[in-house]
Design an enzyme around this catalytic site. Structure first.
Site, PDB file in Angstrom:
ATOM      1  CG  HIS A 139      -1.876   1.019   1.418  1.00  0.00           C
ATOM      2  ND1 HIS A 139      -1.584   2.289   1.856  1.00  0.00           N
ATOM      3  CD2 HIS A 139      -3.207   1.006   1.200  1.00  0.00           C
ATOM      4  CE1 HIS A 139      -2.703   3.002   1.901  1.00  0.00           C
ATOM      5  NE2 HIS A 139      -3.703   2.250   1.501  1.00  0.00           N
ATOM      6  CG  ASP A 216       0.583  -2.389   6.099  1.00  0.00           C
ATOM      7  OD1 ASP A 216      -0.396  -2.565   6.847  1.00  0.00           O
ATOM      8  OD2 ASP A 216       0.537  -1.684   5.075  1.00  0.00           O
ATOM      9  CD  GLN A 219      -6.943  -4.320   4.073  1.00  0.00           C
ATOM     10  OE1 GLN A 219      -7.900  -5.022   4.420  1.00  0.00           O
ATOM     11  NE2 GLN A 219      -7.107  -3.067   3.725  1.00  0.00           N
ATOM     12  CE  LYS A 242      -7.296   0.107   6.182  1.00  0.00           C
ATOM     13  NZ  LYS A 242      -8.051   0.459   4.984  1.00  0.00           N
ATOM     14  CB  CYS A 380      -3.832   3.473  -1.468  1.00  0.00           C
ATOM     15  SG  CYS A 380      -4.944   4.835  -1.193  1.00  0.00           S
TER      16      CYS A 380
HETATM   17  N1  PMP Z   1      -1.725  -0.664   4.585  1.00  0.00           N
HETATM   18  C1  PMP Z   1      -2.688  -1.380   4.010  1.00  0.00           C
HETATM   19  C2  PMP Z   1      -2.375  -2.764   3.503  1.00  0.00           C
HETATM   20  C3  PMP Z   1      -3.968  -0.848   3.884  1.00  0.00           C
HETATM   21  O1  PMP Z   1      -4.941  -1.562   3.303  1.00  0.00           O
HETATM   22  C4  PMP Z   1      -4.220   0.459   4.374  1.00  0.00           C
HETATM   23  C5  PMP Z   1      -5.593   1.098   4.223  1.00  0.00           C
HETATM   24  N2  PMP Z   1      -6.207   0.865   3.002  1.00  0.00           N
HETATM   25  C6  PMP Z   1      -3.186   1.149   4.975  1.00  0.00           C
HETATM   26  C7  PMP Z   1      -1.948   0.560   5.075  1.00  0.00           C
HETATM   27  C8  PMP Z   1      -3.377   2.526   5.535  1.00  0.00           C
HETATM   28  O2  PMP Z   1      -4.262   2.477   6.612  1.00  0.00           O
HETATM   29  P1  PMP Z   1      -4.852   3.821   7.235  1.00  0.00           P
HETATM   30  O3  PMP Z   1      -5.414   4.600   6.091  1.00  0.00           O
HETATM   31  O4  PMP Z   1      -5.897   3.342   8.196  1.00  0.00           O
HETATM   32  O5  PMP Z   1      -3.718   4.515   7.913  1.00  0.00           O
END
Ligand code: PMP
Length: 422
Positions: A139, A216, A219, A242, A380
């Site tokens: 991401h 990270d 997910q 999430k 993203c």
């Molecule tokens: N890493 C991953 C794999 C994600 O899916 C996301 C959110 N789509 C993020 C990081 C960023 O998370 P946040 O916007 O809650 O900071």
């Protein structure tokens, strides 16, 4: 195992008793509504999950019963707020099996957690010629902080490739791991593809070469039981929103020895032990990294979300979602004109696909008219789109409240999309 909807059957882990998804759905008030006159089918939990009533109530109770600042007041409300906030930290510790609550830092979300680690852990250790190793499926939150770090230090970003099914090519990743690597950053589960990476093995391999690893977990926490001690990771980041908790709250887990050695990320109240104009000394962990008034109510809400998930049982959640995911993959595979994007052997929570000759945004717009919420776009993760040669995908993503019926509704609506574009 849920057997609703169709005759396609898939295995679920034997240890887990089935989840009563209709009961679970009743815990989420937002789901009982119609959108464009159709019952809402929410398939966008990878973007953000919904909140069960117990989380909504927990946040509401903070403001109606004991709202107060933490760690500062001697009065009763402040003590209650502090106790509830610290109890939430303890719940996070147990949820991810951290050794100590001091290793749990409350932040805004995964993005802030990774930026904190990049600034305070990596920046002082990285110099020109060093490398940060990530993967092609990250991401943007696990790419851009490392690019900023590289710009500031002269270090280089190395990116391990993925194969046509969206799986990390582990041998290539291992080849890129070198004496120059100062940190590995890797997503546990890809938000764009659903791929589950072999993070335990990667951590072992990195540690054999003395390289620290940040996971990270954005997910992963909604889908997979997490044990940071068993994984042995150095850092683990996730977002409350999430994981059935509120927005604006997340966690950076870090191993104590790293956190002790790191300088503060931000300066301000609460993170100090004493301040004079000549010299400031810093507070103990985890407060050293929580400058200013924290997000008290939402941390407490995250604690309630963790209680909820643990009440359901993460093994049962994982088994239920594995069933719905496998059912969804099978149904999509038999749907004409669909190209799945991300077909790894080991996946969680995500069904990404392209529809022949139809832009993903058109798919999403027509599905919305049918009451079906999916995400369309690059998620993203633009490098993933480029890797698969698509500008965007349609992504249906799962939460604990989704069932095989939701997949059936999706497939039926995709049939209508195909009709419109015939
Ligand atoms: N890493 C991953 C794999 C994600 O899916 C996301 C959110 N789509 C993020 C990081 C960023 O998370 P946040 O916007 O809650 O900071």
């Amino acid at each position: 195992m849920s057997r609703t909807g169709s005759t396609i059957r898939t295995a679920t882990p034997a240890a887990a008793a089935p989840l009563d998804v209709q009961r679970v759905r009743r815990d989420f008030p937002i789901l009982a509504q119609s959108v464009h006159g159709k019952p809402l089918v929410y398939l966008d939990s990878a973007a953000t999950s919904h909140k069960p009533q117990c989380v909504i109530d927990a946040v509401s109770r903070v403001y109606s019963e004991f709202n107060s600042n933490v760690h500062r007041g001697v009065h009763a409300l402040s003590q209650r707020a502090t106790d509830a906030y610290e109890a939430a930290r303890g719940k996070v510790r147990d949820f991810i099996n951290a050794a100590d609550s001091a290793e749990v830092i409350f932040v805004r979300g995964t993005t802030e957690a990774i930026n904190l680690a990049a600034s305070s852990f990596a920046r002082p250790r990285v110099k020109a010629g060093d490398e940060i190793l990530i993967t092609h499926m990250e991401h943007h939150s696990n790419i851009v902080p490392w690019q900023l770090l590289c710009e500031q230090t002269g270090a280089a970003l190395r990116v391990a490739p993925i194969d046509d099914r969206g799986q990390l090519i582990l041998e290539e990743w291992e080849r890129l791991l070198s004496d120059r690597t100062k940190l590995v950053g890797v997503t546990y589960v890809s938000n764009a593809l659903g791929t589950v990476n072999p993070v335990a093995r990667m951590i072992r391999l990195a540690h054999e070469r003395g390289v620290p690893v940040l996971i990270d977990g954005a997910q992963a926490t909604p889908h997979i039981p997490i044990d940071v001690q068993a994984l042995g990771c150095d850092f683990f980041a996730f977002s409350g929103h999430k994981t059935y908790g509120p927005t604006g709250i997340g966690v950076l887990y870090g191993r104590r020895e790293h956190l002790e050695a790191m300088p503060p990320y931000q300066g301000g109240g609460d993170m100090i032990s004493s301040v004079t104009f000549a010299r400031t000394t810093y507070n103990d962990l985890p407060y050293k990294f929580e400058a200013g008034t924290p997000n008290i109510a939402d941390a407490i809400g995250l604690g309630a979300a963790i209680d909820y998930l643990r009440g359901l049982g993460m093994d049962r959640v994982a088994a239920h979602e594995a069933d719905v995911l496998a059912y969804g993959q099978a149904r999509l595979a038999e749907t004409p004109g669909i190209r799945p994007v991300g077909t790894a052997d080991h996946k969680a929570g995500v069904l990404s696909f392209a529809m022949e000759g139809i832009h993903a945004h058109d798919v999403g717009t027509i599905l919305d008219l049918e009451g079906i919420a999916i995400r369309t776009g690059h998620h993203c993760a633009q490098p993933v789109m480029e890797r698969f040669g698509v500008p965007a995908t349609a992504r249906a993503s799962l939460g604990v409240y989704n069932s095989r019926e939701d997949i059936d509704a999706l497939i039926a609506a995709l049939g209508r999309v195909a009709e419109v574009f015939k």
